[in-house]
Scaffold this motif. Structure first.
Motif, mmCIF file in Angstrom:
data_model
loop_
_atom_site.group_PDB
_atom_site.id
_atom_site.type_symbol
_atom_site.label_atom_id
_atom_site.label_comp_id
_atom_site.label_asym_id
_atom_site.label_seq_id
_atom_site.Cartn_x
_atom_site.Cartn_y
_atom_site.Cartn_z
ATOM 1 N N TRP A 1 0.834 -1.200 0.000
ATOM 2 C CA TRP A 1 0.000 0.000 0.000
ATOM 3 C C TRP A 1 0.871 1.254 0.000
ATOM 4 C CZ3 TRP A 1 -1.004 3.541 4.203
ATOM 5 C CH2 TRP A 1 -2.064 4.445 3.938
ATOM 6 N N ARG A 2 0.616 2.146 -0.930
ATOM 7 C CA ARG A 2 1.366 3.392 -1.090
ATOM 8 C C ARG A 2 2.869 3.168 -1.259
ATOM 9 N NH1 ARG A 2 -0.450 8.211 2.699
ATOM 10 N NH2 ARG A 2 0.990 9.247 1.306
ATOM 11 N N GLY A 3 3.206 2.090 -1.934
ATOM 12 C CA GLY A 3 4.602 1.905 -2.299
ATOM 13 C C GLY A 3 4.848 2.485 -3.686
ATOM 14 N N ASN A 4 5.974 2.132 -4.256
ATOM 15 C CA ASN A 4 6.274 2.527 -5.641
ATOM 16 C C ASN A 4 6.850 1.276 -6.280
ATOM 17 O OD1 ASN A 4 6.380 4.400 -7.732
ATOM 18 N ND2 ASN A 4 8.519 4.876 -7.312
ATOM 19 N N ILE A 5 5.930 0.365 -6.665
ATOM 20 C CA ILE A 5 6.335 -1.026 -6.838
ATOM 21 C C ILE A 5 6.978 -1.299 -8.189
ATOM 22 C CG2 ILE A 5 5.576 -3.413 -6.636
ATOM 23 C CD1 ILE A 5 3.016 -2.221 -5.271
ATOM 24 N N ARG A 6 8.153 -1.920 -8.150
ATOM 25 C CA ARG A 6 8.806 -2.411 -9.367
ATOM 26 C C ARG A 6 8.462 -3.883 -9.519
ATOM 27 N NH1 ARG A 6 14.740 -0.824 -7.428
ATOM 28 N NH2 ARG A 6 14.312 -2.819 -6.462
ATOM 29 N N PHE A 7 7.909 -4.227 -10.672
ATOM 30 C CA PHE A 7 7.541 -5.635 -10.878
ATOM 31 C C PHE A 7 8.691 -6.403 -11.498
ATOM 32 C CE2 PHE A 7 3.353 -3.420 -11.153
ATOM 33 C CZ PHE A 7 2.889 -3.860 -9.932
ATOM 34 N N THR A 8 9.739 -6.619 -10.743
ATOM 35 C CA THR A 8 10.759 -7.554 -11.219
ATOM 36 C C THR A 8 10.136 -8.947 -11.133
ATOM 37 O OG1 THR A 8 11.564 -7.880 -8.981
ATOM 38 C CG2 THR A 8 12.620 -6.133 -10.259
ATOM 39 N N PRO A 9 10.699 -9.929 -11.855
ATOM 40 C CA PRO A 9 10.144 -11.280 -11.712
ATOM 41 C C PRO A 9 10.097 -11.720 -10.253
ATOM 42 C CG PRO A 9 11.648 -11.215 -13.561
ATOM 43 C CD PRO A 9 11.750 -9.879 -12.883
ATOM 44 N N ALA A 10 11.118 -11.330 -9.484
ATOM 45 C CA ALA A 10 11.116 -11.704 -8.069
ATOM 46 C C ALA A 10 9.916 -11.098 -7.347
ATOM 47 C CB ALA A 10 12.414 -11.247 -7.406
ATOM 48 N N LEU B 1 -1.453 -6.520 -16.050
ATOM 49 C CA LEU B 1 -1.769 -7.958 -16.007
ATOM 50 C C LEU B 1 -2.208 -8.394 -14.609
ATOM 51 C CD1 LEU B 1 1.029 -9.545 -18.234
ATOM 52 C CD2 LEU B 1 -1.415 -9.414 -18.722
ATOM 53 N N LEU B 2 -1.615 -7.788 -13.592
ATOM 54 C CA LEU B 2 -2.018 -8.157 -12.224
ATOM 55 C C LEU B 2 -3.483 -7.809 -11.996
ATOM 56 C CD1 LEU B 2 1.155 -7.102 -10.213
ATOM 57 C CD2 LEU B 2 0.206 -9.403 -10.332
ATOM 58 N N LEU B 3 -3.871 -6.620 -12.491
ATOM 59 C CA LEU B 3 -5.268 -6.221 -12.344
ATOM 60 C C LEU B 3 -6.180 -7.151 -13.149
ATOM 61 C CD1 LEU B 3 -7.027 -4.027 -11.039
ATOM 62 C CD2 LEU B 3 -6.977 -2.844 -13.231
ATOM 63 N N ALA B 4 -5.728 -7.449 -14.373
ATOM 64 C CA ALA B 4 -6.514 -8.348 -15.222
ATOM 65 C C ALA B 4 -6.650 -9.720 -14.559
ATOM 66 C CB ALA B 4 -5.850 -8.495 -16.588
ATOM 67 N N PHE B 5 -5.559 -10.166 -13.951
ATOM 68 C CA PHE B 5 -5.606 -11.464 -13.285
ATOM 69 C C PHE B 5 -6.651 -11.464 -12.173
ATOM 70 C CE2 PHE B 5 -4.247 -14.500 -10.035
ATOM 71 C CZ PHE B 5 -4.138 -15.643 -10.797
ATOM 72 N N PHE C 1 -3.731 -2.968 -4.819
ATOM 73 C CA PHE C 1 -2.583 -2.177 -4.356
ATOM 74 C C PHE C 1 -1.410 -2.328 -5.320
ATOM 75 C CE2 PHE C 1 -3.888 -2.561 0.406
ATOM 76 C CZ PHE C 1 -4.882 -1.626 0.187
ATOM 77 N N SER C 2 -1.184 -3.576 -5.775
ATOM 78 C CA SER C 2 -0.073 -3.801 -6.696
ATOM 79 C C SER C 2 -0.249 -2.953 -7.945
ATOM 80 C CB SER C 2 0.009 -5.276 -7.090
ATOM 81 O OG SER C 2 0.190 -6.065 -5.956
ATOM 82 N N TYR C 3 -1.492 -2.926 -8.456
ATOM 83 C CA TYR C 3 -1.740 -2.160 -9.678
ATOM 84 C C TYR C 3 -1.642 -0.666 -9.402
ATOM 85 C CZ TYR C 3 -4.372 0.036 -13.417
ATOM 86 O OH TYR C 3 -4.750 0.852 -14.440
ATOM 87 N N LYS C 4 -2.312 -0.229 -8.354
ATOM 88 C CA LYS C 4 -2.430 1.209 -8.080
ATOM 89 C C LYS C 4 -1.080 1.823 -7.732
ATOM 90 C CE LYS C 4 -5.225 4.703 -6.271
ATOM 91 N NZ LYS C 4 -5.065 5.206 -4.913
ATOM 92 N N TYR C 5 -0.274 1.102 -6.979
ATOM 93 C CA TYR C 5 0.986 1.691 -6.523
ATOM 94 C C TYR C 5 2.163 1.170 -7.318
ATOM 95 C CZ TYR C 5 -2.050 3.274 -2.879
ATOM 96 O OH TYR C 5 -3.084 3.878 -2.206
ATOM 97 N N GLN C 6 1.940 0.818 -8.591
ATOM 98 C CA GLN C 6 3.063 0.452 -9.428
ATOM 99 C C GLN C 6 3.947 1.677 -9.624
ATOM 100 O OE1 GLN C 6 2.153 0.230 -13.725
ATOM 101 N NE2 GLN C 6 0.031 0.170 -13.041
#
Lengths: 602, 348
Positions: free
Chosen positions: A384-393, B47-51, B107-112
């Motif tokens: 929540w309220r992060g700045n998320i990098r979607f690395t594969p990990a 894709l996370l949101l779609a999932f 959260f994953s989608y919104k805070y990308q």
């Protein structure tokens, strides 16, 4: 051997002659560097690669028995080509089927998700993250791997004996597993299984004692226990669980060896098998189940905790935000570790257990859902309220949380003895534990591999293949295991290789086909990951910066490819906890940086 | 040949995927790694949101497809309790499931990762942590309370008027023994087991309680609405008496007898009407891995009215008389072989 002692003293006595470390080190031979290595990083890689080999074997076995489940009326001549009389007429024979499920279970629970997961990452991460040059005893550490290796060889050999491997299920309940007369798999295959497991336990005890003493004694200056990164805490609890519970399984296995070979009656009583009346009286078959599950349940957390620890770290690093509730995470891991020892009999609700005792175990079992829930909410808040990098990990870590929720919630069904009466030993159980401890832990492991691969090999894994790997596995895992719950709700027992003769369980033929097809695809994608893994070791994109993820922990203060001893100069001193991300407007503050005068408190 | 093609196609697909993956890595390096990283970040966020959306729809679709194939009506009084507990748990867990999965993926989608987004330094909050410790704890207490209450009802002592039937599992079939008129199961000892001498259960013939015990294989008859207590054992390895329609289950352990009781509430005939399946039968499934025939260890239960049951029972001869034909008033002399009944008819 003298060389080995050199390395050891170099590791332990770093304060004395750290200057010549990395330069004055005698050149190591191939054997001492890569095979009988005492470098914790190399031993970690050995565990990982052995684990990968086992995962391929165990996964392949599951594809084979899924073929039988999905297409019970079809013949696959290719199977006969490879397996001869085990697949007569291209059809998997019952003995073979049960051998496959038994070895699949044993191998994935113990050899992959225990040795391959905590063996790999405890070895790799503990010294690097606490700031030590190596384990407390690199020699015992090496022995731990080689005991595992011998156990592997023996387990593997059992697949090739004439009467086939052990086939009593991975729990190996006597009297079935104690009586040679009970079937082909109960002959030499079961002896080999027991010996392999005994050696495996030795390996895991050597490793566990080493992890505990390293974490307690060898932390660098300033690294107090509450500044440890969460993976290290997770490995610590894991090791404690293993050290306290594996000996109990060892005793269970040894009594079983006695019953099989020396004519004792620990587990045997009142048996008439194939018309033969056995002399044994007074033993208790249920005793074994108590001994087995006293390890068996902690084992679930031995598998899960390292994954939880790594996921916490990876989510925090990639959300660029501190893990939420560090102390709550510790507290919940601690209570999980304690409760793990007090819930084993929930596997035995329908063995004729005293109902009052059963009710105590219901209470304790559902209690364990509280710390699990805390962890989930903490992970969500970390995102929540992060700045998320979607690395594969990071994706695998998010996938872990999703699977942990799904599988954890179905545990509330099974932990409740009333519902368990109906669901016990059905496909619902299979779905539950595959999601929550099988696939979820695998996701934790994948997350760890993608995240620390640059540290292990100085190169990156291919990202595109990583994303493909994640998405196919994630979708596949749900497609395979979600509908399986429905089979269990219908009461369909597990380990039924053909349901066509049943009126109550024959309504899922299409579903079984679908699951089989998906599991083949998922397995193929895992092979792609293995290819990516080995290809990238040699040809992957090179790591160019010391700290590619912008992480705070100590492993990223070493050279890109650290030698034995990890740090060239002095071991860095630690001044803060590992999760100062986004603090005071700074993206990240490594643990080695002293606390500034104007820094805000948390 | 077919296999060869499948392998060839797989290998080809693999090769192509790998080449694309490799090429995309080069492109990334050429275009600037940072830019393509941000792009793939957006794709994965989407894709996370779609999932999440497709996944939740999939959950409902799966339920629509399969809900007709599970459970059915519980056919025993205990089964009603089990089902109620199950649906209460399902309701609560499903609510939590939807809530947390939405939280996770949303959260994953919104805070990308975004250019100007500053992550929020939020290491802990005691109030929040307290809330999500206490609420699950209370919810679980309620579930535990319900569960234990039902559990004691189900595992409590059987009513006095319950009929008793002994169930014995063996590789790979079921044997049953009825206590006869005296309502007492005679003593037995495993070393007396001798099918050749018509004593498959190992009964002790010196015990008078054994004189009227009736032995049958594979098919058990029960009376509707009459409580029954099963006394469960096994001859060789551990088996399990699994009664999916009654929602009951109990292990059969050699050397340690177990019991369970329930009241069947529908006859087999009534269940045929209820399920709309003319072939419906109550089945006993072995639920504990017991060897190579485990998957086929099937027994049958016929639930019928008292009159039907009495008629069936009257057609059976006590095992004592089968084994000791000399004691049988009905058998005078040389009809021994005609009296030899059920042996080893195990279905595979």
């Amino acid at each position: 051997m003298s060389e080995a002692i050199n390395i050891h003293s170099g590791a332990a006595g770093h304060a004395v002659h750290h200057d010549d470390h990395g330069h004055g080190h005698p050149e190591q031979s191939f054997i001492s560097k890569y095979i009988f290595s005492m470098d914790h990083k190399t031993i970690g890689k050995q565990f990982l690669i052995t684990g990968i080999v086992w995962a391929i074997i165990g996964g392949l076995f599951s594809v084979l028995f899924r073929l039988q489940l999905g297409f019970p009326d079809q013949s696959f001549p290719i199977l006969e080509t490879f397996f001869g009389h085990w697949a007569k007429g291209g059809q998997i024979q019952p003995e073979f089927y049960y051998g496959l499920v038994t070895i699949h279970g044993t191998v994935l629970v113990f050899f992959v998700l225990t040795a391959g997961l905590s063996g790999t990452f405890a070895n790799l991460l503990i010294p690097l993250q606490i700031g030590a040059r190596d384990m407390a005893s690199p020699f015992l550490n090496m022995l731990s791997y080689w005991f595992f290796f011998i156990a592997s060889i023996i387990m593997l050999s059992s697949i090739f004996v004439h009467t086939g491997p052990a086939s009593g299920g991975w729990t190996m309940y006597p009297p079935l597993s104690a009586l040679r007369q009970a079937g082909d798999g109960q002959k030499i295959g079961t002896d080999l299984w027991l010996i392999a497991m005994a050696l495996f336990i030795v390996s895991s005890l050597l490793g566990g004692l080493n992890y505990i003493s390293t974490i307690l004694n060898m932390r660098t200056k300033g690294m107090s226990m509450t500044r440890l990164p969460l993976p290290v805490w997770a490995m610590f609890f894991t090791a404690v669980l293993g050290v306290l519970s594996f000996p109990v399984l060892l005793s269970g296995a040894i009594l079983l060896i006695f019953d099989r070979n020396l004519g004792t009656s620990f587990y045997l009583s009142d048996i008439v098998i194939n018309g033969e009346i056995l002399p044994n009286e007074g033993g208790s078959a249920i005793l074994y189940q108590h001994l087995f599950w006293f390890l068996g349940h902690p084992e679930v957390y031995i598998i899960l905790l390292p994954a939880m620890g790594m996921v916490s770290e990876i989510l925090s690093v990639n959300a660029r935000k501190p893990i939420f509730g560090y102390m709550a995470m510790l507290g919940s891991m601690f209570s999980i570790a304690v409760l793990a020892f007090l819930v084993w009999a929930h596997h035995m609700f329908v063995t004729g257990l005293n109902p009052f005792l059963g009710s105590v175990f219901v209470l304790l079992t559902l209690l364990i859902a509280v710390p699990s829930a805390i962890k989930v909410f903490n992970w969500l808040t970390t995102l929540w309220r992060g700045n998320i990098r979607f690395t594969p990990a990071a994706l695998f870590a998010i996938g872990f949380v999703s699977l942990f929720i799904s599988g954890g919630l179905t545990g509330i069904f099974l932990g409740n003895s009333t519902i368990d009466i109906h669901l016990h030993d059905t496909m619902f159980v299979v779905a539950h534990f595959h999601i929550v401890m099988g696939v979820a832990s695998f996701f934790g492991m994948f997350a760890g591999v993608y995240h620390w691969f640059p540290k292990m090999f100085g190169r990156y894994l291919n990202n595109t293949l990583g994303y493909l790997h994640f998405w196919v596995t994630m979708v596949g895992a749900y497609l395979i295991f979600w509908p399986m719950h429905y089979q269990g709700l219908a009461g369909m027992p597990r380990r039924y290789l053909d349901k066509r003769g049943w009126v109550s369980f024959n309504q899922f033929a299409d579903l079984d086909k679908m699951i089989t097809v998906v599991s083949i695809i998922v397995f193929a994608v895992q092979l792609m990951f293995v290819f990516n893994f080995f290809y990238s070791i040699f040809k992957g994109r090179k790591v160019t910066s010391q700290n590619p993820w912008g992480a705070n922990t100590l492993e990223w203060t070493t050279k890109i490819k650290p030698g034995h001893g990890n740090w060239d100069g002095e071991i860095p001193e630690v001044h803060r906890w590992p999760y100062d991300y986004a603090k005071d407007g700074r993206e990240f503050i490594p643990q080695t940086e002293p606390v500034g005068a104007n820094e805000s408190k948390h | 040949m077919q296999t060869f093609f499948i392998v060839a196609i797989l290998a080809l697909g693999f090769l192509i995927t790998f080449q694309i993956a490799k090429a995309s890595e080069y492109v990334a390096v050429l275009r600037g790694y940072e830019r393509s990283r941000l792009q793939s970040n957006r794709i994965n966020g989407f894709l996370l949101l779609a999932f999440l959306v497709i996944g939740l729809v999939g959950v409902f679709y799966c339920n629509e497809r399969l809900k007709g194939k599970i459970l059915g009506v519980p056919a025993s009084d205990h089964g009603v309790l089990v089902d109620r507990m199950l649906y209460v748990t399902l309701g609560i867990t499903f609510f939590v499931f939807v809530l947390t999965q939405i939280g996770l993926f949303w959260f994953s989608y919104k805070y990308q990762e975004k250019e100007n987004q500053k992550p929020f330094y939020f290491p802990h909050n005691n109030k929040l942590e307290l809330i999500w410790t206490v609420i699950p704890a209370i919810t679980l207490t309620v579930l535990v309370g319900f569960g234990i209450f039902y559990w004691f009802k189900i595992t409590g002592t059987a009513p006095k008027n319950a009929m008793r039937v002994e169930v014995t599992g063996k590789q790979f079939g079921w044997e049953f023994r009825y206590p006869g008129k005296d309502g007492v199961l005679g003593k037995k000892y495993f070393k007396n087991v001798n099918p050749a001498a018509n004593n498959p259960a190992g009964q002790i013939w010196d015990d008078p309680a054994n004189y009227d015990d009736v032995f049958v294989e594979q098919e058990m008859h029960l009376v509707v609405n009459k409580p029954v207590q099963l006394v469960i054992g096994a001859k060789d390895v551990i088996h399990d008496v699994g009664l999916a329609h009654f929602r009951m289950k109990m292990d059969a352990v050699p050397g340690t007898p177990t019991t369970m009781w329930f009241t069947p509430t529908y006859t087999t005939r009534q269940m045929r009407e209820k399920t709309g399946n003319p072939d419906f039968v109550y089945e006993i499934s072995c639920d504990q891995m017991c060897g190579k025939g485990h998957w086929s260890m099937r027994g049958l239960i016929v639930v019928e009215t008292q009159a039907e049951f009495d008629a069936w029972m009257a057609s059976k001869k006590p095992q004592y008389l089968v084994a000791n034909p000399g004691k049988d008033p009905a058998v005078k002399t040389d009809t021994l072989s005609a009296a030899a009944p059920v042996t080893g008819a195990v279905i595979r």
